[in-house]
Enzyme design. Structure first.
Site, mmCIF file in Angstrom:
data_model
loop_
_atom_site.group_PDB
_atom_site.id
_atom_site.type_symbol
_atom_site.label_atom_id
_atom_site.label_comp_id
_atom_site.label_asym_id
_atom_site.label_seq_id
_atom_site.Cartn_x
_atom_site.Cartn_y
_atom_site.Cartn_z
ATOM 1 N N ASP A 6 0.898 -1.230 -0.067
ATOM 2 C CA ASP A 6 -0.012 -0.006 -0.205
ATOM 3 C C ASP A 6 0.764 1.071 -0.037
ATOM 4 O O ASP A 6 1.867 1.120 0.432
ATOM 5 C CB ASP A 6 -0.833 -0.041 1.301
ATOM 6 N N ASP A 63 -10.657 2.373 -3.124
ATOM 7 C CA ASP A 63 -11.414 2.196 -1.733
ATOM 8 C C ASP A 63 -12.897 2.469 -1.683
ATOM 9 O O ASP A 63 -13.228 1.970 -0.806
ATOM 10 C CB ASP A 63 -10.689 3.425 -0.884
HETATM 11 C C1 DGJ Z 1 -5.868 1.890 2.123
HETATM 12 C C2 DGJ Z 1 -6.191 0.746 1.359
HETATM 13 O O1 DGJ Z 1 -6.692 0.937 -0.021
HETATM 14 C C3 DGJ Z 1 -7.323 -0.208 2.251
HETATM 15 O O2 DGJ Z 1 -7.759 -1.028 1.377
HETATM 16 C C4 DGJ Z 1 -6.500 -0.616 3.363
HETATM 17 O O3 DGJ Z 1 -5.510 -1.531 3.239
HETATM 18 C C5 DGJ Z 1 -6.098 0.725 4.141
HETATM 19 N N1 DGJ Z 1 -5.192 1.621 3.459
HETATM 20 C C6 DGJ Z 1 -5.343 0.250 5.482
HETATM 21 O O4 DGJ Z 1 -4.795 1.417 5.886
#
Ligand code: DGJ
Length: 695
Positions: free
Chosen positions: A452, A521
């Site tokens: 991420d 997200d």
């Molecule tokens: C952003 C990601 O897109 C989410 O799916 C998740 O992993 C969060 N970060 C966790 O902090």
């Protein structure tokens, strides 16, 4: 022969297309042709030459050069801008020689040299014939004994045939709302798309498709291309006042400089581009095949149905909560259980912990081993979330190495989500992160990593940088590739996912490292339809990780949410403990169906039948490569009644063969399904999945 040469120059031929250029009478490397492949070498036009007729119509501005540098009387957007040590900022390139390298991917190298300075420029053209794609990149070399500063060095200038009214298609968006298709006319001047965020970005993607305004999903001429780069990039689409249209693409020159020391070389990332005379659909299918066959690290691997616990438990993870979820997941047929954020040292919320990549002693007193063993015993693989480029000021790593962050020493460091960015251009940072993650992967049975990146850059400083501090923009990204590929080499079976707060880092370069992408997200299935459509113009469905979550459950049935996610690489992210037994049984049904059809979705041809960005009743179809089976998804969001909806015309079937569609009477020829179509009736927020069989 994919690379042909005659006295007019070079012709690069792919399965259906050709790209030609040559040396014009003024000695300039000049574009000649790009489009459908022609029968004879002599069919391709000669390189155009321009003499001065009016002082303001400069020949260098009129000539469609393959790689115009900044210099002379050129007023087009140049690909290359340098400063020599004596302050001269004018480049004069002359053709020197060429080489052809045979191989699976034949390559033509055009060697250019400055007429005065010891500065060499090599244009690389690689021909991906089966995919109708040409790849371009550029290398430069300083043969002198004083440094040369590179201020702009793009990968390619792609020339379009003369036409007055081109239309540019690209994607725009923002966090939680990525990948919206935009179409706009190109008029005199320059349209710029870019990222200045140190990453590809949610806002734009280094991809373009240009047509004359008449192309459709399955017809018309489309020129398309992209840049394989995960940092700052720039696209400049210029229509000159002389009716010439060109698309430049490459590293962003904004705040960029690179000190090319004596003897040094510099290579740009690759740009890939193609011509489709089968509309936007064929353009994206070329990219899909190319990415699946040649880019992805684990090419023909079926992507497993995964469960990710982020939306269920967020930071409140521990062995007990995860095992409870894992038990339900396994019963539903999930194959991979992914533990997201919150598992590592000191991580109870987003204020602390990033950088300290070992299990939190309180949440996982036995390390991750016990949880992993239980997940494995349930028949699932185990996956883990990391965010390696980041550091919280509240972390052991930051307390020990505050100088490792990207920063200007005289400025406050702007945090975002309470975090700072490590300078991956530094070798000590690279080595530290490699060691941390390597230990994690060596000590634990981890089959999947979600990588991420949850903020963009600020104060892009690098005190004590070995070269020009503005090299950070490139060196950080190269450091990222180095860390990731080193870990990949040491742990070749691990599948990686690229995530940057959703779809902030989706590009061809990251797909050399990651097999799949977390596209957004935003997991509301109705919103996701549009995001997924935009994504599908560039990337294949097997790379598109899509979870079924609880978002939107008040208006979207579980079936609808599953159908949307089944259009990619299926995952589940809802709180399974809050699901009723009936919902978990229904989920098991959809997962079982997905496993039966995923080879068609993940490896077949994708046809967008009706756009969810344009119509509340949308449909997408996948057909196996041998055309023996397919699957059709249709979705209706809100349509005010009465809501007349025309038939859906299938695509990609064998016209002569007979096909049956699940739930519809009669067996009909492929031609009939494609031309008579089929009528589906759906209520608001309803969806359907129909299998297609050749009989
Ligand atoms: C952003 C990601 O897109 C989410 O799916 C998740 O992993 C969060 N970060 C966790 O902090």
């Amino acid at each position: 022969m994919p690379i042909e040469v005659n006295e007019q120059g070079w012709v690069l031929t792919t399965h259906r297309t050709a790209y030609a250029f040559g040396i014009n009478q003024a000695g300039l490397l000049t574009h000649r042709y790009w489009g459908v492949r022609l029968p004879r070498l002599d069919d391709y036009p000669v390189a155009p030459s321009y003499a001065e007729k009016v002082s303001f119509y400069e020949p260098l501005t009129l000539t469609p050069e393959e790689y115009p540098p900044y210099g002379g009387a050129r007023f087009v957007d140049p690909c290359l801008k340098v400063s020599f040590a004596d302050g001269v900022r004018d480049v004069v390139l002359r053709f020197e020689s060429f080489d052809v390298r045979e191989g699976d991917v034949p390559e033509l190298l055009i060697h250019l040299r400055d007429t005065f300075y010891p500065f060499r420029v090599t244009l690389h053209y690689r021909v991906h014939a089966a995919y109708d794609l040409v790849e371009r990149l550029v290398t430069v070399q300083n043969d002198g004994d004083t440094p040369i500063t590179l201020e702009r060095i793009w990968s390619a200038q792609w020339h379009l045939p003369a036409h007055e009214n081109y239309r540019l298609m690209h994607v725009t968006g923002r966090w939680y709302d990525e990948m919206y298709l935009r179409r706009e006319p190109l008029v005199q001047g320059i349209k710029v798309l870019e990222s200045r965020r140190l990453t590809t970005s949610h806002h734009h993607n280094p991809w373009f498709a240009v047509d004359d305004g008449s192309a459709r999903e399955s017809s018309g001429a489309v020129y398309f291309g992209l840049l394989a780069w995960s940092g700052n990039w720039k696209l400049s689409a210029e229509m000159t006042d002389f009716g010439s249209t060109r698309v430049n693409i490459g590293l962003n020159d904004w705040d960029f400089a690179w000190r090319l020391a004596p003897g040094d070389t510099f290579a740009t990332p690759s740009s890939f581009a193609g011509y489709s005379d089968g509309g936007f659909g064929r353009a994206s299918r070329s990219l899909h095949d190319f990415i699946r066959d040649t880019i992805l690290p684990h090419r023909p691997v079926v992507h497993k149905v995964l469960y990710n616990s982020w939306e269920a438990t967020e930071f409140a993870v521990d062995e007990r909560s995860q095992i409870e979820l894992a038990r339900h997941a396994a019963k539903m047929g999930i194959e991979l259980f992914v533990l997201d954020d919150g598992w590592f040292h000191g991580r109870n919320d987003d204020t602390a912990g990033l950088g300290d990549w070992w299990p939190d002693e309180r949440k996982f007193p036995h390390g991750l081993g016990t949880l992993i063993a239980q997940v494995n015993a349930l028949g699932m693989d185990f996956g883990l979330w990391v965010e390696p480029e980041m550091v919280n000021p509240n972390s052991d790593l930051y307390r020990t190495h505050p100088d490792w962050g990207i920063h200007f020493p005289t400025r406050a460091r702007t945090t975002a989500r309470n975090q700072l960015i490590l300078n991956f251009g530094r070798t000590d940072v690279q080595e530290y992160i490699i060691a941390q993650l390597n230990r994690l992967l060596s000590e634990n049975r981890i089959a999947f990593i979600k990588w991420d990146m949850n903020r963009n850059v600020s104060e892009p400083g690098w005190p004590d940088a070995p070269g020009d501090p503005r090299e950070l923009w490139v060196r950080h990204v190269e450091g990222l590739y180095h860390v990731w590929s080193t870990l990949r080499e040491r742990h070749p079976d691990v599948i990686w996912q690229s995530c940057s707060g959703g779809g902030g880092r989706a590009d061809l370069a990251i797909l050399r490292l990651a097999d799949q992408v977390w596209v957004s997200d935003n997991t509301d299935a109705a919103a996701r339809l549009a995001i997924q459509e935009g994504y599908s113009h560039i990337f294949p469905a097997n790379t598109m990780e899509a979870w079924v979550t609880d978002v939107g459950r008040e208006r979207l049935s579980l079936a609808f949410r599953f159908h949307v996610s089944m259009c990619g690489s299926l995952g589940v992210g809802g709180h399974l403990l809050h699901w009723t037994p009936e919902q978990r049984t229904e989920a098991a049904h959809w997962i079982a169906l997905y496993k039966e059809i995923r080879h068609i979705i993940q490896f077949g041809d994708q046809y967008r039948l009706r756009s969810p960005q344009e119509h509340p009743f949308s449909a997408v179809q996948y057909v196996s490569k041998d055309r023996s089976e397919g699957v059709l998804f249709a979705f209706r969001t809100h349509m005010p009644p009465p809501a007349p909806v025309g038939p859906l015309y299938l695509r990609g079937l064998d016209p002569e063969a007979q096909y049956e569609i699940e739930g519809l009477d009669g067996i009909r020829s492929g031609l009939a399904w494609m031309h008579v179509g089929l009528q589906l009736v759906l209520k608001d927020f309803d969806s359907t999945v129909r299998r297609i069989w050749r009989r």
